[in-house]
Scaffold this active site. Structure first.
Site, mmCIF file in Angstrom:
data_model
loop_
_atom_site.group_PDB
_atom_site.id
_atom_site.type_symbol
_atom_site.label_atom_id
_atom_site.label_comp_id
_atom_site.label_asym_id
_atom_site.label_seq_id
_atom_site.Cartn_x
_atom_site.Cartn_y
_atom_site.Cartn_z
ATOM 1 N N GLU A 232 4.022 94.183 24.148
ATOM 2 C CA GLU A 232 3.302 94.419 25.407
ATOM 3 C C GLU A 232 2.577 95.743 25.273
ATOM 4 O O GLU A 232 3.199 96.790 25.114
ATOM 5 C CB GLU A 232 4.243 94.445 26.622
ATOM 6 C CG GLU A 232 4.810 93.089 27.003
ATOM 7 C CD GLU A 232 5.531 93.092 28.348
ATOM 8 O OE1 GLU A 232 5.167 93.912 29.229
ATOM 9 O OE2 GLU A 232 6.455 92.274 28.520
ATOM 10 N N GLU B 276 12.760 93.260 28.098
ATOM 11 C CA GLU B 276 12.993 94.469 28.892
ATOM 12 C C GLU B 276 14.380 94.468 29.528
ATOM 13 O O GLU B 276 14.540 94.636 30.740
ATOM 14 C CB GLU B 276 11.890 94.639 29.942
ATOM 15 C CG GLU B 276 10.531 94.885 29.321
ATOM 16 C CD GLU B 276 9.453 95.301 30.310
ATOM 17 O OE1 GLU B 276 9.727 95.349 31.528
ATOM 18 O OE2 GLU B 276 8.327 95.568 29.857
#
Length: 384
Positions: free
Chosen positions: A320, A196
């Site tokens: 995720e 991220e």
């Protein structure tokens, strides 16, 4: 199917209700035209240093009264072995970009402590590090998917971690591994270059991260006997520009590109997420509707990837995914502990079907998370 022929003269003068003829359907299976192979990696899982996922969920320490093997709790291992998990992503998540692997090797009593600033502000004592994670993977029969630190780490740090884990050479780094009790290297076939990076992993622009990925990736070496599938940090949800920039600037250097998308009943991170167990019919259907957005997102990102990679060499890795609700009342809000219901089982089934549908592009996926966090397979409570 039998047919019934009736003459007009035999029909009654007044209309009567007739039973509808059963509908017929034809199913053709053409074994000469198979579809894409579904990659087993879509059933991957995710274990982050978050809440009680690692500490209490996986790791209890060798002196714990909870039955364990080298500090890893036996009941959780037995349950996870039943799932035949293909890979486990570790140590994060957001935690990965503040994790320094040298803090988690050597005698545990000598390992430095740190503050987990991302999740709950608790003390991380680094008692569960590289050797413990690899032991855990061996015990449950899975492959490690290691996430490297780009946000606060260095190229050298990641380069040496790869050497520590996978090199059989007589070098200072490989010999350090031997000094810490592991002679032969491990197999590490999956590695994420940061996590991220658009957010908790550094708040980078896609152009900047693309250059960073190319730089870090250069020094992730394939030592003899070990080939690493390198996953670039991809988009959050519907950020198509991130995917476009990464594919344009770094597709040739990557094997995979990640995508993160969580199911929220509201579909909006700025709103209250809602209870995991107390919900009405509207919240039930909103949750399923927002889950089905995964199909749209995978298709849109895949279409961008097709522009730069028509041969589909680069895999989409949804590392995720899962439900994200408000934490259970009375629990640490930074630990993301939630109960699960049949609603979550349906969410999981829908997502897995979507990944199978897009098997031509989806290389793998990792539900978040394995134990005690978000849509967990397992919840623990002390000895239970």
């Amino acid at each position: 199917m039998a047919s019934l022929l009736v003459s007009a003269a035999s029909l009654p003068a007044q209309p009567v209700a007739l039973e509808a003829a059963p509908a017929s359907a034809t199913l053709v299976l053409n074994a000469s035209q198979p579809g894409p192979v579904i990659n087993p990696n879509i059933y991957g899982q995710f274990a982050e240093h978050l809440g009680h996922c690692i500490y209490g969920g996986v790791w209890v320490g060798e002196n714990s009264p909870i039955p364990n093997t080298r500090g890893i709790r036996n009941d959780v291992v037995a349950a996870l072995r039943e799932l035949h998990i293909p890979n486990v992503r570790w140590p994060g998540g957001c935690f990965a970009d503040e994790y320094h692997w040298r803090d988690g090797i050597g005698p545990r009593e000598q390992r430095p402590k740190m503050i987990n600033t991302t999740w709950g502000g608790v003390v991380e004592d680094n008692s569960f590090g590289t050797h413990e994670f690899m032991d855990f993977c061996d015990q449950i029969g899975t492959h490690p998917y290691v996430c490297g630190n780009v946000g606060s780490g260095s190229v050298r740090e990641m380069m040496e971690w790869v050497e520590y884990m996978t090199s059989d050479a007589s070098s200072p780094i490989a010999n350090l591994r031997r000094q810490n009790g592991r002679d032969k290297p491990w197999k590490v076939s999956l590695m994420a270059i940061g996590n991220e990076s658009w957010g908790c992993g550094g708040n980078m622009r896609p152009e900047y991260y693309a250059d960073e990925f190319r730089r870090y990736n250069t020094f992730v070496k394939n030592y003899p006997g070990n080939d690493i599938y390198r996953v670039a940090g991809g988009s959050s949800g519907d950020d198509m520009n991130w995917t476009n920039v990464l594919m344009a600037m770094a597709a040739k250097q990557m094997n995979g590109l990640s995508l993160h998308y969580y199911t929220l009943p509201s579909g909006d991170w700025k709103k209250k997420k809602g209870s995991a167990t107390e919900f009405d019919e509207a919240a039930w259907f909103a949750t399923l509707r927002n889950t089905l957005r995964m199909d749209e997102l995978v298709a849109q990102h895949a279409a961008i990837m097709d522009k730069y990679d028509a041969a589909k060499r680069v895999g989409l890795v949804v590392d995720e995914w899962g439900t994200w609700y408000d934490v259970e009342p009375g629990t640490n809000p930074g630990f993301l502990y939630q109960q699960n219901t049949l609603r979550d089982a349906i969410v999981a089934g829908l997502n897995l079907h979507i990944f199978q549908k897009h098997a031509d592009r989806v290389f793998g996926a990792n539900i978040a998370q394995m134990v005690n966090v978000l849509q967990a397979m397992i919840l623990t409570d002390g000895t239970k």
